[in-house]
Design a protein around this motif. Structure first.
Motif, PDB file in Angstrom:
ATOM      1  N   PHE A   1      29.049 -18.550  66.132  1.00 59.19           N
ATOM      2  CA  PHE A   1      28.544 -18.963  67.430  1.00 59.19           C
ATOM      3  C   PHE A   1      28.570 -17.825  68.446  1.00 59.19           C
ATOM      4  N   VAL A   2      29.391 -16.823  68.168  1.00 65.52           N
ATOM      5  CA  VAL A   2      29.618 -15.727  69.114  1.00 65.52           C
ATOM      6  C   VAL A   2      28.423 -14.785  69.194  1.00 65.52           C
ATOM      7  N   ASP A   3      27.833 -14.468  68.039  1.00 66.15           N
ATOM      8  CA  ASP A   3      26.751 -13.485  67.989  1.00 66.15           C
ATOM      9  C   ASP A   3      25.601 -13.774  68.955  1.00 66.15           C
ATOM     10  N   PRO A   4      25.068 -15.015  68.985  1.00 60.23           N
ATOM     11  CA  PRO A   4      23.940 -15.284  69.893  1.00 60.23           C
ATOM     12  C   PRO A   4      24.280 -15.081  71.360  1.00 60.23           C
ATOM     13  N   ILE A   5      25.496 -15.480  71.757  1.00 63.18           N
ATOM     14  CA  ILE A   5      25.881 -15.321  73.163  1.00 63.18           C
ATOM     15  C   ILE A   5      25.996 -13.847  73.523  1.00 63.18           C
ATOM     16  N   ILE A   6      26.589 -13.058  72.644  1.00 58.14           N
ATOM     17  CA  ILE A   6      26.695 -11.618  72.897  1.00 58.14           C
ATOM     18  C   ILE A   6      25.303 -10.996  72.971  1.00 58.14           C
ATOM     19  N   LEU A   7      24.421 -11.413  72.060  1.00 57.63           N
ATOM     20  CA  LEU A   7      23.044 -10.889  72.082  1.00 57.63           C
ATOM     21  C   LEU A   7      22.364 -11.234  73.406  1.00 57.63           C
ATOM     22  N   MET A   8      22.444 -12.486  73.835  1.00 62.75           N
ATOM     23  CA  MET A   8      21.790 -12.898  75.080  1.00 62.75           C
ATOM     24  C   MET A   8      22.370 -12.173  76.289  1.00 62.75           C
ATOM     25  N   SER A   9      23.697 -12.036  76.323  1.00 61.84           N
ATOM     26  CA  SER A   9      24.329 -11.398  77.490  1.00 61.84           C
ATOM     27  C   SER A   9      23.987  -9.914  77.575  1.00 61.84           C
ATOM     28  N   GLN A  10      23.986  -9.209  76.435  1.00 59.10           N
ATOM     29  CA  GLN A  10      23.702  -7.781  76.462  1.00 59.10           C
ATOM     30  C   GLN A  10      22.229  -7.493  76.747  1.00 59.10           C
ATOM     31  N   VAL A  11      21.338  -8.354  76.261  1.00 58.23           N
ATOM     32  CA  VAL A  11      19.911  -8.201  76.589  1.00 58.23           C
ATOM     33  C   VAL A  11      19.699  -8.430  78.081  1.00 58.23           C
ATOM     34  N   LYS A  12      20.397  -9.423  78.629  1.00 57.26           N
ATOM     35  CA  LYS A  12      20.289  -9.717  80.067  1.00 57.26           C
ATOM     36  C   LYS A  12      20.768  -8.523  80.887  1.00 57.26           C
ATOM     37  N   LYS A  13      21.861  -7.894  80.460  1.00 61.22           N
ATOM     38  CA  LYS A  13      22.370  -6.726  81.184  1.00 61.22           C
ATOM     39  C   LYS A  13      21.421  -5.538  81.056  1.00 61.22           C
ATOM     40  N   ALA A  14      20.865  -5.357  79.861  1.00 63.19           N
ATOM     41  CA  ALA A  14      20.037  -4.172  79.600  1.00 63.19           C
ATOM     42  C   ALA A  14      18.668  -4.259  80.246  1.00 63.19           C
ATOM     43  N   SER A  15      18.066  -5.450  80.238  1.00 63.12           N
ATOM     44  CA  SER A  15      16.670  -5.545  80.686  1.00 63.12           C
ATOM     45  C   SER A  15      16.411  -6.691  81.662  1.00 63.12           C
TER      46      SER A  15
ATOM     47  N   VAL B   1      33.509 -17.962  60.809  1.00 67.41           N
ATOM     48  CA  VAL B   1      33.551 -19.134  61.686  1.00 67.41           C
ATOM     49  C   VAL B   1      34.824 -19.182  62.525  1.00 67.41           C
ATOM     50  N   ILE B   2      35.774 -18.279  62.252  1.00 65.79           N
ATOM     51  CA  ILE B   2      37.082 -18.366  62.919  1.00 65.79           C
ATOM     52  C   ILE B   2      36.972 -18.119  64.413  1.00 65.79           C
ATOM     53  N   ALA B   3      36.328 -17.013  64.808  1.00 58.77           N
ATOM     54  CA  ALA B   3      36.221 -16.692  66.236  1.00 58.77           C
ATOM     55  C   ALA B   3      35.479 -17.778  66.991  1.00 58.77           C
ATOM     56  N   THR B   4      34.438 -18.332  66.369  1.00 58.87           N
ATOM     57  CA  THR B   4      33.664 -19.404  66.997  1.00 58.87           C
ATOM     58  C   THR B   4      34.548 -20.579  67.364  1.00 58.87           C
ATOM     59  N   TRP B   5      35.351 -21.031  66.405  1.00 56.50           N
ATOM     60  CA  TRP B   5      36.169 -22.220  66.659  1.00 56.50           C
ATOM     61  C   TRP B   5      37.371 -21.929  67.535  1.00 56.50           C
ATOM     62  N   LYS B   6      37.869 -20.713  67.506  1.00 55.51           N
ATOM     63  CA  LYS B   6      38.934 -20.353  68.440  1.00 55.51           C
ATOM     64  C   LYS B   6      38.430 -20.450  69.879  1.00 55.51           C
ATOM     65  N   ILE B   7      37.236 -19.926  70.097  1.00 55.05           N
ATOM     66  CA  ILE B   7      36.667 -19.945  71.451  1.00 55.05           C
ATOM     67  C   ILE B   7      36.315 -21.367  71.868  1.00 55.05           C
ATOM     68  N   LEU B   8      35.668 -22.132  70.970  1.00 54.96           N
ATOM     69  CA  LEU B   8      35.265 -23.501  71.312  1.00 54.96           C
ATOM     70  C   LEU B   8      36.473 -24.387  71.611  1.00 54.96           C
ATOM     71  N   VAL B   9      37.509 -24.276  70.762  1.00 56.93           N
ATOM     72  CA  VAL B   9      38.710 -25.093  70.978  1.00 56.93           C
ATOM     73  C   VAL B   9      39.390 -24.698  72.283  1.00 56.93           C
TER      74      VAL B   9
END
Length: 741
Positions: A95-109, A494-502
């Motif tokens: 779940f983490v990858d898409p959010i990082i992608l969206m945030s970095q694209v927003k910062k860059a462009s 899936v570990i980081a995803t569920w750590k963040i969601l929980v």
């Protein structure tokens, strides 16, 4: 473009579209869907865009707590206009990858990305709510629809593509291009044709996730097993949505491997991403779709307080001839194949992947031992590029006797590190002292750790229920994902995803409970205090305490880890000396070997040149921004700007005179650079590496890497750098002005 896996917790913003060629879709149905959507499509309202930005900002705050550092590289390459498809890999964090992608694209462009999401995840309450707020596009996947069917299946001993059924109803339960799987999802196969209720043929041999599952699967095929199947998914509606989204100049995010995984190498990219780009341009004449490869490089992807680097590659332009090939039904598959190969090369150029974990561990160790030869710490971008090049060289020369010897020495050294329970970077940094000095250092470190621990303890206690919950739930989800996947190795994706969601779910509840308890205590002694005021105060106080625990805990853990080498030197000084000597010898051998083989593979063989280019680019970008702001403030006209350029030309001539006077000094500086040890690591930002990589983790670099770039030594060299920047700025301004005239 579906993943070959079936996982109950399949990545939320991850899935690609299923399909291999344009002929796989019903073109008439696709056209109907596209025409319908063209009429119904409505641009997102300002309110929806505000919600997108707000939710994304909230996640960025949470991610800044989970990760120690998130950075991007090559953001200037992201086009500020035109439709874009971001193809990101490897998909190491569900779940983490898409959010990082969206945030970095927003910062860059400043652009917003709509990611494709598995429909199964889109239907989930929380994830679905988030995905809708982020303008995601749901995608159906065949593996999510696998259902248990009646009968037992066996494999024909003489034909691995022939499946024989007992008491099965293949004609009813299976269909061509549908998905076929074991009951426990050990592997999957694509159905080619159904001959009868008891005879079925696969298109390709059964695909297993590992050698272990392959052994189990072959045993089940011989003994007989229950099976699952799923119908072929019609993706015409999804393609139509993507085409319409792109036709309005928007951005799409695709994780083209089809699902998250924890493998050291890339999974094959699905053809759907090429179909999306070509299909959108074919459906909307004049539309220009660019494809931007994105490398998701992590330093311990699933661990708390790790680091991440997102690297943007060169945008891929689609040639008119390729579009003509796609428009022709006879050459359409060839066009898709050509574009997919180009996309794959682009993705591999910005990722760090390895064929196996042993090779990855060898390259990581070589990278650590080699980088210690530099007086300054390397940037994250430099580390990623260094790993990419070292891996390329290792794979190229892996059969060379000298490389084999170094590989064996590295593996032996790693085993010695494990046996002594000390990380490599502490061995490298440690200075052998007298036992008395070591004892004094340990006492000093202990006092610091104690102070940090006391400051962090209240927050740790307050937040401990969340720590326990995240640990248990993420481990449970990891086991579930691993059991239902054919591509995962340990299920760490899936570990980081569920750590963040929980944490996001439990933390507000926990703070609320503490605040309610605080209100009751306050009302016992101060009944006149407002309940609302007390609640807000306690809530902010609880959040502040836990955040301070994060800061002090980080510092304390770093100090505690660094004390391991001192303790080892105190208790086993001779063993530690032998280990350090082994490291120094190995580091020397690696450095000599790299310096010998490096220039043979990479003509641009100098790390210092690379770091100088990075410094130049940073300073040049800063100067450009400064000049642009000054021009806006002054409100210069074209004539005034011409006068300004003439003034700059006079300054340039003066700079040249000064440069001639300092020419002798510069020559001396260059000699110093040549005397410095060369390294086969890094090129400029425009490098295009042919070796693909995807780092699951880079051991110990999260503790040794730093934000700082290697500084340019000597004041004379700094003067030279500034002079070069001025010359480049004047030249570019003059050329830009000539073009405008």
């Amino acid at each position: 473009m579906s993943s070959p896996e079936k996982t109950p917790d399949s990545t939320p913003a991850v899935s690609s579209i299923e399909g291999e060629t344009k002929q796989g879709d019903d073109n008439a149905t696709l056209k109907k869907h596209y025409d319908d959507l063209r009429k119904l499509y409505v641009e997102p309202s300002p309110t929806r865009l505000f919600i997108y930005d707000l939710i994304l900002w909230c996640f960025c705050v949470v991610f800044d707590c989970f990760f120690r550092e998130i950075r991007s590289r090559g953001g200037f390459k992201v086009p500020k206009k035109d439709s874009i498809i971001f193809v990101a890999a490897p998909h190491a964090n569900q779940f983490v990858d898409p959010i990082i992608l969206m945030s970095q694209v927003k910062k860059a462009s400043g652009r917003r990305v709509s990611c494709l999401i598995a429909e199964k995840s889109h239907r989930r309450k929380f994830i679905g709510l988030v995905s809708r707020s982020q303008l995601s596009i749901p995608v159906k996947r065949a593996q999510d629809n696998l259902k248990l069917k009646q009968g037992i299946i066996k494999q024909d001993p003489n034909d691995e593509l022939h499946i024989i059924g007992e008491n099965t109803t293949f004609l009813k339960d299976c269909q061509p291009k549908g998905l076929f799987s074991f009951q426990k999802s050990l592997g999957t196969g694509l159905i080619d044709r159904v001959a009868s209720d008891t005879d079925l043929y696969l298109k390709k041999p059964f695909k297993y996730s590992s050698e272990k599952t392959e052994i189990i699967g072959e045993k089940l095929f011989k003994e007989g097993s229950r099976y699952k199947s799923a119908e072929r998914i019609d993706q015409s509606e999804v393609y139509a949505q993507v085409f319409e989204h792109l036709s309005h100049g928007n951005c799409i995010g695709v994780f083209s491997e089809g699902g998250s995984h924890d493998r050291p190498d890339l999974l094959p990219l699905k053809a759907g991403v090429a179909l999306m780009a070509l299909g959108a341009m074919d459906s909307t004449p004049g539309l220009n779709v660019k494809i931007v490869p994105v490398g998701m490089n992590y330093f311990h992807a699933h661990k708390f307080r790790s680091r991440a680097l997102l690297e943007f590659g060169e945008p891929i332009e689609i040639d008119d001839n390729l579009l003509k090939m796609y428009s022709n039904s006879d050459t359409s598959p060839d066009a898709v194949k050509i574009l997919l190969e180009e996309i794959t090369k682009g993705v591999k150029a910005v990722t760090v992947t390895c064929p196996d974990f042993e090779s990855l561990s060898v390259v990581q160790a070589a990278s650590r031992l080699y980088s210690d030869n530099f007086s300054s710490k390397l940037s994250i971008a430099a580390i990623v590029e260094m790993n990419r090049r070292l891996l390329s060289g290792f794979l190229h020369y892996k059969d060379d006797p000298r490389i084999i010897k170094i590989r064996d020495s590295i593996l032996k050294y790693n085993e010695n590190l494990k046996s002594m329970k000390v990380p490599d970077h502490l061995v490298g940094k440690a200075i052998v002292k007298s036992k008395f000095s070591i004892l004094i250092d340990l006492i000093h470190t202990f006092i610091q750790v104690l102070i940090m621990g006391i400051l962090a303890l209240p927050g740790i206690i307050l937040f401990s229920p969340v720590f326990i919950a995240t640990k248990r739930i993420s481990e449970k989800k990891r086991r579930e994902a691993l059991a239902g996947s054919t591509v995962k190795i340990k299920g760490n994706d899936v570990i980081a995803t569920w750590k963040i969601l929980v944490s996001m779910g439990f933390a507000p509840i926990l703070y609320t409970v503490y605040s309610l308890i605080g209100i009751k205590i306050v009302h016992i002694y101060y009944p006149q205090v407002s309940s609302l005021f007390a609640f807000i105060t306690f809530y902010i106080f609880s959040a502040s305490i836990t955040y301070s625990a994060l800061i002090f805990g980080d510092k304390g853990m770093d100090l505690f880890k660094e004390s391991r080498s001192s303790w080892l030197m105190l208790t086993n000084q001779q063993g530690f000396k032998d280990l350090k000597l082994e490291r120094d010898i190995l580091s020397s051998e690696i450095t000599q070997t790299i310096n010998e083989f490096g220039p043979q593979l990479f003509p641009d063989f100098n790390l210092l040149d690379y770091e100088k280019k990075l410094e130049l680019k940073k300073l040049l970008k800063s100067e450009r921004k400064k000049r642009h702001l000054e021009k806006l403030e002054k409100g210069l006209t074209e004539e005034e700007e011409l006068e300004e350029l003439k003034t700059q030309e006079l300054r340039r001539r003066r700079v040249e005179k000064k440069a001639n006077l300092k020419n002798e000094d510069y020559t001396q500086v260059d000699k110093k650079f040549k005397m410095t040890q060369d390294t086969p690591i890094i090129n400029g930002d425009d490098i295009s590496s042919s070796t693909g990589l995807s780092s699951t983790s880079f051991s110990d670099f999260d503790e040794t890497s730093s934000e700082s770039e290697l500084s340019l030594t000597t004041s004379n060299n700094k003067s030279k750098t500034l002079d070069i920047i001025k010359d480049q700025m004047i030249k570019e301004n003059r050329e830009r002005n000539d073009n405008s005239i």
